[in-house]
Design an enzyme around this catalytic site. Structure first.
Site, PDB file in Angstrom:
ATOM      1  CG  HIS A  30      -4.160  -4.152   0.035  1.00 12.58           C
ATOM      2  ND1 HIS A  30      -3.260  -4.692  -0.859  1.00 12.58           N
ATOM      3  CD2 HIS A  30      -5.321  -3.973  -0.668  1.00 12.58           C
ATOM      4  CE1 HIS A  30      -3.843  -4.835  -2.034  1.00 12.58           C
ATOM      5  NE2 HIS A  30      -5.096  -4.408  -1.949  1.00 12.58           N
TER       6      HIS A  30
ATOM      7  CB  CYS B  10      -5.233  -7.974  -2.040  1.00 13.91           C
ATOM      8  SG  CYS B  10      -5.639  -7.467  -3.705  1.00 13.91           S
TER       9      CYS B  10
ATOM     10  CB  SER C  96     -11.957  -7.095  -3.103  1.00 17.36           C
ATOM     11  OG  SER C  96     -11.417  -5.807  -3.193  1.00 17.36           O
TER      12      SER C  96
ATOM     13  CB  SER D 198     -13.097  -1.751  -4.169  1.00 13.24           C
ATOM     14  OG  SER D 198     -12.265  -0.806  -4.794  1.00 13.24           O
TER      15      SER D 198
ATOM     16  CD  GLU E 198      -6.515 -10.834  -6.172  1.00 10.80           C
ATOM     17  OE1 GLU E 198      -7.647 -10.786  -6.650  1.00 10.80           O
ATOM     18  OE2 GLU E 198      -6.067  -9.994  -5.355  1.00 10.80           O
TER      19      GLU E 198
HETATM   20  N1  COA Z   1      -4.169  16.050 -10.159  1.00 13.21           N
HETATM   21  C1  COA Z   1      -4.199  15.473  -8.930  1.00 13.21           C
HETATM   22  N2  COA Z   1      -5.167  14.600  -8.540  1.00 13.21           N
HETATM   23  C2  COA Z   1      -6.118  14.273  -9.444  1.00 13.21           C
HETATM   24  C3  COA Z   1      -6.145  14.835 -10.739  1.00 13.21           C
HETATM   25  C4  COA Z   1      -5.112  15.753 -11.083  1.00 13.21           C
HETATM   26  N3  COA Z   1      -5.058  16.310 -12.288  1.00 13.21           N
HETATM   27  N4  COA Z   1      -7.198  14.317 -11.374  1.00 13.21           N
HETATM   28  C5  COA Z   1      -7.832  13.476 -10.528  1.00 13.21           C
HETATM   29  N5  COA Z   1      -7.183  13.452  -9.345  1.00 13.21           N
HETATM   30  C6  COA Z   1      -7.487  12.644  -8.165  1.00 13.21           C
HETATM   31  C7  COA Z   1      -8.970  12.575  -7.843  1.00 13.21           C
HETATM   32  O1  COA Z   1      -9.405  13.719  -7.121  1.00 13.21           O
HETATM   33  C8  COA Z   1      -9.007  11.319  -7.006  1.00 13.21           C
HETATM   34  O2  COA Z   1      -8.533  11.591  -5.712  1.00 13.21           O
HETATM   35  P1  COA Z   1      -9.453  11.282  -4.435  1.00 13.21           P
HETATM   36  O3  COA Z   1      -9.806   9.826  -4.500  1.00 13.21           O
HETATM   37  O4  COA Z   1      -8.553  11.598  -3.290  1.00 13.21           O
HETATM   38  O5  COA Z   1     -10.639  12.157  -4.569  1.00 13.21           O
HETATM   39  C9  COA Z   1      -7.942  10.436  -7.680  1.00 13.21           C
HETATM   40  O6  COA Z   1      -7.120  11.306  -8.445  1.00 13.21           O
HETATM   41  C10 COA Z   1      -8.505   9.382  -8.602  1.00 13.21           C
HETATM   42  O7  COA Z   1      -9.375  10.024  -9.485  1.00 13.21           O
HETATM   43  P2  COA Z   1     -10.784   9.381  -9.830  1.00 13.21           P
HETATM   44  O8  COA Z   1     -11.467  10.254 -10.796  1.00 13.21           O
HETATM   45  O9  COA Z   1     -11.509   9.025  -8.585  1.00 13.21           O
HETATM   46  O10 COA Z   1     -10.260   8.061 -10.568  1.00 13.21           O
HETATM   47  P3  COA Z   1     -11.037   6.948 -11.293  1.00 13.21           P
HETATM   48  O11 COA Z   1     -12.496   7.126 -11.277  1.00 13.21           O
HETATM   49  O12 COA Z   1     -10.414   6.837 -12.636  1.00 13.21           O
HETATM   50  O13 COA Z   1     -10.720   5.599 -10.462  1.00 13.21           O
HETATM   51  C11 COA Z   1     -10.108   4.009  -8.813  1.00 13.21           C
HETATM   52  C12 COA Z   1      -9.954   5.469  -9.306  1.00 13.21           C
HETATM   53  C13 COA Z   1      -9.215   3.751  -7.616  1.00 13.21           C
HETATM   54  C14 COA Z   1     -11.559   3.766  -8.434  1.00 13.21           C
HETATM   55  C15 COA Z   1      -9.702   3.073  -9.982  1.00 13.21           C
HETATM   56  O14 COA Z   1      -8.341   3.243 -10.259  1.00 13.21           O
HETATM   57  C16 COA Z   1      -9.959   1.607  -9.723  1.00 13.21           C
HETATM   58  O15 COA Z   1     -11.073   1.106  -9.927  1.00 13.21           O
HETATM   59  N6  COA Z   1      -8.914   0.854  -9.301  1.00 13.21           N
HETATM   60  C17 COA Z   1      -9.021  -0.572  -9.070  1.00 13.21           C
HETATM   61  C18 COA Z   1      -9.724  -0.939  -7.764  1.00 13.21           C
HETATM   62  C19 COA Z   1      -8.912  -0.593  -6.562  1.00 13.21           C
HETATM   63  O16 COA Z   1      -7.737  -0.420  -6.624  1.00 13.21           O
HETATM   64  N7  COA Z   1      -9.605  -0.568  -5.415  1.00 13.21           N
HETATM   65  C20 COA Z   1      -8.972  -0.235  -4.138  1.00 13.21           C
HETATM   66  C21 COA Z   1      -9.456  -1.043  -2.985  1.00 13.21           C
HETATM   67  S1  COA Z   1      -8.896  -2.701  -3.064  1.00 13.21           S
END
Ligand code: COA
Length: 390
Positions: free
Chosen positions: A233, A111, A309, A201, A79
């Protein structure tokens, strides 16, 4: 006759950023990335690396004088395509010295597309059992600086050969799919970074898993208890944990930390070190499982969930073949990961802000790539690939 994966190898760039460094710069707790996302390092491509060089480096160990002329099809899943017309696999065919009686095509669906490639390859081999198909999946994951996705960037490529009576993995015919037109992640042609509704996502991913599993089961697939291991994945490795817990609940299985670690743990190791590799990520996880699991998995079933996605999901399964361990390239893969050069934040920022020039001019890139192939430059709108001699 069984059909499946006969040989497999992966490659990631020679440079990485520790996520602790990124956390410090972004003012985040390092445990958010290490524990919350399950990631430790992010592979960062050099200026003279792209999906072609990553894929050619992944495939190089698989090609020898016995199979060079027998590969009848090359399927390239990505992609992060470099051209709207020409398939990236055609460059790889030349770099690897494959025979010219070969069909080559590029596949896209976020992906997911390497799984479409695997299923197509199995179909081609079932129809013509003497043929061999080279499947490549190669991607560079870019979300951009200071975005929620930044910590889940990375890069990597997988290459595998699909054959009759494979030495590593027999792919089962039963499979379950789920597709839905959703906008959880996409990248318009005019953008270098993906647009993503990250939380959405993860929700759609889990929905596609449930629906694909249901469809797999309806198609006569195995039960949850028939599998000793699962691969998912992995946009970030914590997603694999969430997915496995969800599948266990769906099947009324109680999942404690020990069982979770046993069923998916060894498949997370490589991805934790390279970050997201989009189309390659499920298969780098599968390779990590084969190379790092302490148990002999001969004869055991592995369940795999592929997600792209947009979205397409597919649940399918394989049986590990007796004697698979003797074909392992673990030493080379671990060495490749351990000898990478560590970047500081400024080094990462400078490399990741480099995208291939679009001005149509002459460009030559500094020699940074650690692998055997590099993108030397662009001349007359044509990418120039060379061998480094390494
Ligand atoms: N210690 C341990 N864990 C912690 C923490 C700390 N100090 N601070 C935050 N976390 C955890 C959160 O609780 C969360 O866990 P959970 O999902 O089990 O609740 C995790 O870390 C991520 O934190 P969050 O605040 O949700 O992260 P974010 O808003 O910055 O974004 C994604 C996370 C995945 C949405 C972001 O990385 C993203 O958009 N990624 C790209 C898209 C993707 O990969 N999609 C997946 C499907 S294809």
């Amino acid at each position: 006759m069984s059909v499946g994966i006969d040989d497999i190898s992966f490659y990631s760039s020679g440079m990485f950023l520790p996520l602790a460094t990124l956390a410090e710069h972004n003012g985040e707790d390092p445990d958010k990335y290490r524990i919350g996302l399950g990631q430790e390092r992010m592979g960062v491509p050099a200026q003279d690396e792209d999906i072609v060089t990553l894929a050619a480096n992944a495939a190089r160990p698989l090609i020898n004088s016995d199979n060079r002329e027998n590969i009848t099809t090359v399927l390239f899943a990505t992609e992060s395509s470099i051209d709207q017309s020409k398939a990236a696999g055609v460059y790889v065919q030349r770099l690897l010295g494959l025979g010219s009686n070969c069909r080559i095509v590029e596949l896209k669906q976020a992906c997911y597309s390497a799984t479409a490639a695997l299923q197509m390859a199995c179909g081609l081999v079932a129809r013509k059992p003497e043929s061999q198909v080279l499947v490549l999946a190669s991607d560079i994951a870019r979300y951009g600086f200071d975005t929620p996705g930044e910590a889940t960037q990375g890069c990597g490529a997988i290459a595998f050969i699909v054959k009759a009576n494979p030495r590593l993995l027999a792919v089962h015919a039963e499979t379950g799919c789920y597709s839905e037109d959703v906008m959880d992640f996409w990248r318009p042609n005019y953008m270098d970074t993906a647009l993503v509704d990250g939380k959405y996502s993860t929700i759609i991913y889990l929905k596609a898993l449930r629906q694909s599993w249901k469809n797999y089961h309806e198609a006569g697939g195995l039960d949850f208890g028939d599998f000793s291991r699962f691969c998912y994945h992995l946009p970030f490795t914590k997603m694999g944990e969430k997915a496995h817990r969800k599948l266990a609940v769906t099947n009324g299985v109680s999942m404690d930390v020990e069982l979770l670690e046993k069923q998916i743990g060894s498949g997370l190791l490589y991805n934790r070190q390279i970050g997201n590799s989009y189309s390659a990520s499920l298969y780098i996880g599968l390779l990590s499982l084969l190379e790092n699991d302490q148990e002999d998995l001969s004869g055991q079933n592995v369940g795999l969930f592929s997600y792209g996605s947009g979205c397409v999901g597919e649940f399918f399964s394989v049986t590990v073949q007796p004697g698979y361990k003797q074909y392992s390239r673990r030493v080379q893969h671990v060495d490749m990961l351990e000898t990478r050069q560590e970047l500081d934040y400024e080094g990462y920022a400078s490399l990741f802000s480099h995208t291939c020039p679009k001005d149509g001019g002459e460009h030559y890139f500094p020699s940074e790539a650690a692998g055997h192939y590099r993108l030397a430059g662009i001349h007359d709108h044509k990418r120039i690939y060379t061998e480094t001699g390494d």
